[in-house]
Every structure is written in C-alpha cells, then in structure tokens.
Design a protein around this motif. Structure first.
Motif, PDB file in Angstrom:
ATOM      1  N   UNK A   1     -46.782  -9.744  36.316  1.00 26.77           N
ATOM      2  CA  UNK A   1     -46.032 -10.333  37.432  1.00 26.77           C
ATOM      3  C   UNK A   1     -46.833 -11.437  38.121  1.00 26.77           C
ATOM      4  N   UNK A   2     -48.139 -11.404  37.940  1.00 27.57           N
ATOM      5  CA  UNK A   2     -49.009 -12.468  38.455  1.00 27.57           C
ATOM      6  C   UNK A   2     -49.725 -13.084  37.254  1.00 27.57           C
ATOM      7  N   UNK A   3     -49.154 -14.113  36.638  1.00 25.20           N
ATOM      8  CA  UNK A   3     -49.750 -14.716  35.450  1.00 25.20           C
ATOM      9  C   UNK A   3     -51.190 -15.164  35.704  1.00 25.20           C
ATOM     10  N   UNK A   4     -52.067 -14.786  34.788  1.00 30.55           N
ATOM     11  CA  UNK A   4     -53.466 -15.172  34.907  1.00 30.55           C
ATOM     12  C   UNK A   4     -54.328 -14.176  35.645  1.00 30.55           C
ATOM     13  N   UNK A   5     -53.701 -13.179  36.268  1.00 28.71           N
ATOM     14  CA  UNK A   5     -54.463 -12.177  37.000  1.00 28.71           C
ATOM     15  C   UNK A   5     -55.120 -11.203  36.024  1.00 28.71           C
ATOM     16  N   UNK A   6     -56.388 -10.948  36.213  1.00 23.43           N
ATOM     17  CA  UNK A   6     -57.123 -10.035  35.344  1.00 23.43           C
ATOM     18  C   UNK A   6     -56.926  -8.597  35.818  1.00 23.43           C
ATOM     19  N   UNK A   7     -56.527  -7.731  34.907  1.00 20.01           N
ATOM     20  CA  UNK A   7     -56.353  -6.313  35.232  1.00 20.01           C
ATOM     21  C   UNK A   7     -57.690  -5.605  35.048  1.00 20.01           C
ATOM     22  N   UNK A   8     -58.351  -5.280  36.161  1.00 19.21           N
ATOM     23  CA  UNK A   8     -59.649  -4.610  36.104  1.00 19.21           C
ATOM     24  C   UNK A   8     -59.530  -3.097  36.205  1.00 19.21           C
ATOM     25  N   UNK A   9     -58.305  -2.577  36.146  1.00 17.31           N
ATOM     26  CA  UNK A   9     -58.026  -1.139  36.147  1.00 17.31           C
ATOM     27  C   UNK A   9     -58.388  -0.456  37.469  1.00 17.31           C
ATOM     28  N   UNK A  10     -58.480  -1.249  38.538  1.00 16.40           N
ATOM     29  CA  UNK A  10     -58.698  -0.658  39.861  1.00 16.40           C
ATOM     30  C   UNK A  10     -57.381  -0.414  40.590  1.00 16.40           C
ATOM     31  N   UNK A  11     -56.360  -1.211  40.268  1.00 17.54           N
ATOM     32  CA  UNK A  11     -55.047  -0.982  40.836  1.00 17.54           C
ATOM     33  C   UNK A  11     -54.571  -2.032  41.812  1.00 17.54           C
ATOM     34  N   UNK A  12     -53.286  -2.308  41.776  1.00 15.81           N
ATOM     35  CA  UNK A  12     -52.592  -3.176  42.724  1.00 15.81           C
ATOM     36  C   UNK A  12     -51.336  -2.462  43.207  1.00 15.81           C
ATOM     37  N   UNK A  13     -50.768  -2.947  44.295  1.00 11.10           N
ATOM     38  CA  UNK A  13     -49.561  -2.372  44.872  1.00 11.10           C
ATOM     39  C   UNK A  13     -48.444  -3.399  44.884  1.00 11.10           C
ATOM     40  N   UNK A  14     -47.252  -2.983  44.450  1.00 11.74           N
ATOM     41  CA  UNK A  14     -46.059  -3.810  44.630  1.00 11.74           C
ATOM     42  C   UNK A  14     -45.541  -3.560  46.045  1.00 11.74           C
ATOM     43  N   UNK A  15     -45.279  -4.631  46.782  1.00  8.37           N
ATOM     44  CA  UNK A  15     -44.866  -4.508  48.180  1.00  8.37           C
ATOM     45  C   UNK A  15     -43.613  -5.326  48.437  1.00  8.37           C
ATOM     46  N   UNK A  16     -42.609  -4.700  49.056  1.00 12.49           N
ATOM     47  CA  UNK A  16     -41.453  -5.424  49.567  1.00 12.49           C
ATOM     48  C   UNK A  16     -41.595  -5.495  51.082  1.00 12.49           C
ATOM     49  N   UNK A  17     -41.654  -6.699  51.616  1.00  9.71           N
ATOM     50  CA  UNK A  17     -41.680  -6.881  53.070  1.00  9.71           C
ATOM     51  C   UNK A  17     -40.237  -7.080  53.515  1.00  9.71           C
ATOM     52  N   UNK A  18     -39.722  -6.101  54.265  1.00  8.27           N
ATOM     53  CA  UNK A  18     -38.283  -6.012  54.510  1.00  8.27           C
ATOM     54  C   UNK A  18     -37.815  -6.547  55.856  1.00  8.27           C
ATOM     55  N   UNK A  19     -38.732  -6.854  56.763  1.00  9.38           N
ATOM     56  CA  UNK A  19     -38.313  -7.230  58.119  1.00  9.38           C
ATOM     57  C   UNK A  19     -39.170  -8.365  58.666  1.00  9.38           C
ATOM     58  N   UNK A  20     -38.644  -9.046  59.670  1.00  9.20           N
ATOM     59  CA  UNK A  20     -39.428 -10.090  60.345  1.00  9.20           C
ATOM     60  C   UNK A  20     -40.657  -9.474  61.011  1.00  9.20           C
ATOM     61  N   UNK A  21     -40.493  -8.249  61.516  1.00 12.03           N
ATOM     62  CA  UNK A  21     -41.613  -7.545  62.133  1.00 12.03           C
ATOM     63  C   UNK A  21     -42.720  -7.304  61.109  1.00 12.03           C
ATOM     64  N   UNK A  22     -42.309  -6.924  59.897  1.00 16.34           N
ATOM     65  CA  UNK A  22     -43.268  -6.715  58.833  1.00 16.34           C
ATOM     66  C   UNK A  22     -43.949  -8.009  58.415  1.00 16.34           C
ATOM     67  N   UNK A  23     -43.176  -9.091  58.357  1.00 22.79           N
ATOM     68  CA  UNK A  23     -43.753 -10.384  57.989  1.00 22.79           C
ATOM     69  C   UNK A  23     -44.739 -10.866  59.045  1.00 22.79           C
ATOM     70  N   UNK A  24     -44.412 -10.644  60.311  1.00 25.70           N
ATOM     71  CA  UNK A  24     -45.301 -11.077  61.384  1.00 25.70           C
ATOM     72  C   UNK A  24     -46.625 -10.322  61.344  1.00 25.70           C
ATOM     73  N   UNK A  25     -46.569  -9.007  61.146  1.00 25.75           N
ATOM     74  CA  UNK A  25     -47.803  -8.233  61.085  1.00 25.75           C
ATOM     75  C   UNK A  25     -48.640  -8.631  59.872  1.00 25.75           C
ATOM     76  N   UNK A  26     -47.972  -8.822  58.730  1.00 21.39           N
ATOM     77  CA  UNK A  26     -48.719  -9.189  57.530  1.00 21.39           C
ATOM     78  C   UNK A  26     -49.430 -10.535  57.710  1.00 21.39           C
ATOM     79  N   UNK A  27     -48.798 -11.461  58.420  1.00 22.17           N
ATOM     80  CA  UNK A  27     -49.426 -12.770  58.645  1.00 22.17           C
ATOM     81  C   UNK A  27     -50.713 -12.647  59.461  1.00 22.17           C
ATOM     82  N   UNK A  28     -50.804 -11.594  60.280  1.00 24.68           N
ATOM     83  CA  UNK A  28     -51.990 -11.389  61.110  1.00 24.68           C
ATOM     84  C   UNK A  28     -53.156 -10.798  60.328  1.00 24.68           C
ATOM     85  N   UNK A  29     -52.847 -10.062  59.265  1.00 29.53           N
ATOM     86  CA  UNK A  29     -53.913  -9.342  58.555  1.00 29.53           C
ATOM     87  C   UNK A  29     -53.984  -9.711  57.075  1.00 29.53           C
ATOM     88  N   UNK A  30     -53.306 -10.765  56.669  1.00 31.44           N
ATOM     89  CA  UNK A  30     -53.256 -11.090  55.244  1.00 31.44           C
ATOM     90  C   UNK A  30     -54.623 -11.442  54.668  1.00 31.44           C
TER      91      UNK A  30
END
Length: 396
Positions: free
Chosen positions: A285-314
């Motif tokens: 899903x991320x072309x060129x990303x190396x899979x180091x077997x540590x793990x990634x998370x698929x995330x759906x940001x569903x609200x403006x509130x969620x988008x605002x918080x993520x922008x603060x800690x991205x």
C-alpha cells in the motif's frame, strides 16, 4: 424495557446498564461465560432508556469523510510492545500530557480482561493498554464515569471494539469535543469463561501464577505473532495460533460471542475518530516502503476532531497516505465482513466445563503432529537466526 429475544441481538456494550435511572440492570454471565444485561422487572419503571441507547437497535451516523493512512510510532520500543504499529500510544501520551484520562482494555493482576482508566497518576499503566486482548472485556460502569469526566471538561480517550465505541456514543447522546475514540476492527471476542479455563490450565501445567500476558507477542516478528505467558517462577510459554489452545479457538471462529457472527458494526465509515487494523501489506500500500517485520497500522481518520489531533502529533509517527479500498482489500476483510461460525461452535461451549482444555481442543479443533513439528521448527530456526535469514531471502 429491553427484551433480549436472542443472544445475537446483544453485543454486551453496557450502554443499557449505564443509562438505567433506577439501576435495575446488571451484567451477568450466561452459560458460555458472556456478559448480558439482566433486568430486575420489579425495579423497572418502563422508561425505555435502555432500548434507546442500544447500539444494535439504534445505529449511529457514520463518518462523512475518511482519510486513510499507514502509520507507526517513531519510538520503536512502543512498536515492539504493540500488536502492529503502535498508533494508539502517542495519542494516549498526548491525552495524559494534557491532564486527560485514557480508557482501554487491560489484563489485571488476576488475569481478568477489563477496561481500566489511566491518568497521569498511574501513567505507568499505559503500557498495559497496548496490544490486542482476544477476550470480552468487562466494562463495568465506566460509561457513566467517562460521562462525568467529560462533563467536567476532562480530555478523554476511549479505546475498544466498534460495538463498545458505538455503545458509549449512544449512551452519551451527543458529541463531546473533549472525547477521542479509537475502535479496533475485530473478528469476534471469546468469552471470559474460556479465557479463565485457559489461564487455569496453563498455571496448573507450569505450577505457577501467570504474571504477564501478551496475546500477540512479536517473538518471531510482526508476521508471526505468538501468545506469550510469563510465570512467577520465571518460566515462559510461547505458542502461535497453530498450537496455542486459546488462539487456535479464536482463529477457528469456534468461540466468539453469538452477535459477532452477525455483527451490526461492519462498515468502512465508523462514528469513532479513528479506526485501526493490521497493515500486513504495508510495503504494497506504500510503494517503496521496506517491510522490516516490526509492523505498521492501517488507520482511518473519520472525523475533523481526529484530523485536528493527528495534525498536532503527526511528528510522533512515520506515516503515509494510502488508498482506503486497497487497504481494505489486502488487510481489512473484517472491516465489512463477519466471521462465519465453526459448525461445532455451540457444542464447543456446551462441553467446555466437562473436560480438560487439552482434551476439549483435541475433540473439536485438533492440533496435528505437523502443527507441532512446524512450531518446533520455527523455534529452532529463530534461536539459530535462520528464521530471520529465510524471511530476508523471501522478501528479496
């Protein structure tokens, strides 16, 4: 009054018991060990508030806009201690840094899975909320406590399954700007009764109390998670879903709550602020990303509130925008689909009390000699570092 005609109509979210103005509803375990609401009809005043908050009877409006990302915490110690990419922890740390509280499932000292509250006063307990817990969590009266904290202006982060989040939001009845919700896509939840039988079996086998549980330890990497139990006598047990009695029961769909097989919360647009699930195919899903077997998370940001918080800690994350449909197709089959019950699911629970767990598993979902051989081979390969080399060759 809420009348439960069939067990498939209850997800055990506890919204009804928290909404009852006369405390006539209690959660009680059925013969399979799942918690269901029990109504004292002599106390009931017929206000129907229990029915009005039921998330199965009353679905919530879903997200209007969804942003999909693949992410993991930059702090790799967090990632290694998480089921996938550790997306939850930086959000929880932000909440605590701003005098808020975080609510999520933990395994207590008696090895009971329950939702607890973490604040700055017990911040060290935050790590207990990381990782999946494949058991129905006891929510007690936490919805009422969360509402009280929200009314006081406290910043709150609540994590749980989609049905638990929907139950909480229905109970609250309105959107609170100081509430952040994270739901985790799941395939179902086994009963606390099954989990206790498993714990008792392992403690008897190892002649010691379990002091630490990890349902998906990255012993052999993200793609090969195992159950890990650490005992007070220093012994340690590890077993994958191939041979572990609890995980095998879970993955074979023979032990989930009845409502899980007819889940009312399957959608790609949730009322939560964030929806998270595995990203096994992060390098796709991320072309060129190396899979180091540590793990990634698929995330759906569903609200403006969620988008605002993520922008603060991205800056706390390594993250990438991804195609939502591709993420669902590759790793999110349970976003829209239910598990199908094992044909012997009902018999499995009827016989649970009548025989030892090893005999029970042998009867319903037997573990073959090949399973044990593969598990032993993986352990040997891991200890000799050959497993790492084989994974490198496969990826290469």
């Amino acid at each position: 009054m809420l009348v439960l005609e069939k067990k498939e109509d209850c997800c055990g979210c506890t919204a009804c018991i928290n909404a009852c103005p006369v405390d006539c509803i209690t959660m009680q375990a059925d013969e399979e060990g799942f918690l269901y609401p029990h109504i004292d009809k002599d106390k009931c005043i017929g206000c129907n508030k229990c029915e009005l908050v039921c998330p199965i009877k009353n679905s919530l409006n879903s997200a209007k806009k969804v942003d999909a990302i693949c992410a993991r915490a930059k702090d790799l110690d967090i990632v290694k201690d998480s089921t996938s990419g550790g997306f939850f922890t930086p959000i929880a740390q932000y909440i605590l840094d701003n005098d808020g509280i975080v609510v999520g499932a933990a395994c207590n000292e008696d090895n009971i899975i329950e939702h607890i509250i973490v604040s700055k006063n017990n911040r060290e307990d935050l790590s207990t909320l990381r990782g999946s817990k494949y058991v129905q969590s006891d929510l007690k009266d936490l919805f009422s406590i969360v509402k009280s904290e929200l009314e006081k202006g406290t910043l709150v982060c609540f994590t749980g399954t989609p049905c638990q989040i929907s139950g909480l939001l229905n109970y609250l009845g309105k959107d609170y700007e100081n509430l952040i919700t994270i739901d985790m896509i799941c395939k179902g939840v086994p009963s606390p009764k099954l989990w206790k039988k498993y714990v008792d079996f392992q403690e008897k086998k190892y002649n010691a109390k379990i002091k630490q549980v990890s349902f998906r330890k990255k012993t052999y990497g993200y793609h090969s998670g195992t159950m890990e139990l650490v005992f007070e006598n220093g012994k340690k047990y590890r077993g994958s879903g191939r041979i572990d009695y609890h995980l095998k029961s879970f993955y074979k769909d023979i032990c989930s709550r009845p409502s899980c097989y007819e889940c009312s919360f399957k959608s790609d647009k949730h009322p939560s602020d964030y929806t998270i699930f595995e990203s096994w195919h992060a390098s796709t899903v991320v072309p060129g990303l190396k899979d180091d077997d540590l793990g990634y998370t698929s995330v759906f940001i569903n609200s403006d509130k969620g988008r605002e918080l993520f922008s603060k800690i991205k800056d706390k994350y390594e993250w990438y925008s991804i195609d939502k449909e591709q993420a669902i197709e590759l790793d999110g089959i349970m976003v829209r689909n239910n598990s199908k019950p094992h044909p012997k699911r009902n018999e499995y629970y009827k016989d649970l009390e009548n025989e030892s767990l090893d005999k029970h598993i042998e009867k319903y979902i037997p573990i073959t000699k090949k399973d044990y051989l593969l598990e032993k081979s993986k352990t040997i390969l891991y200890k000799t570092k050959l497993l790492y080399l084989l994974k490198r060759i496969k990826k290469g």
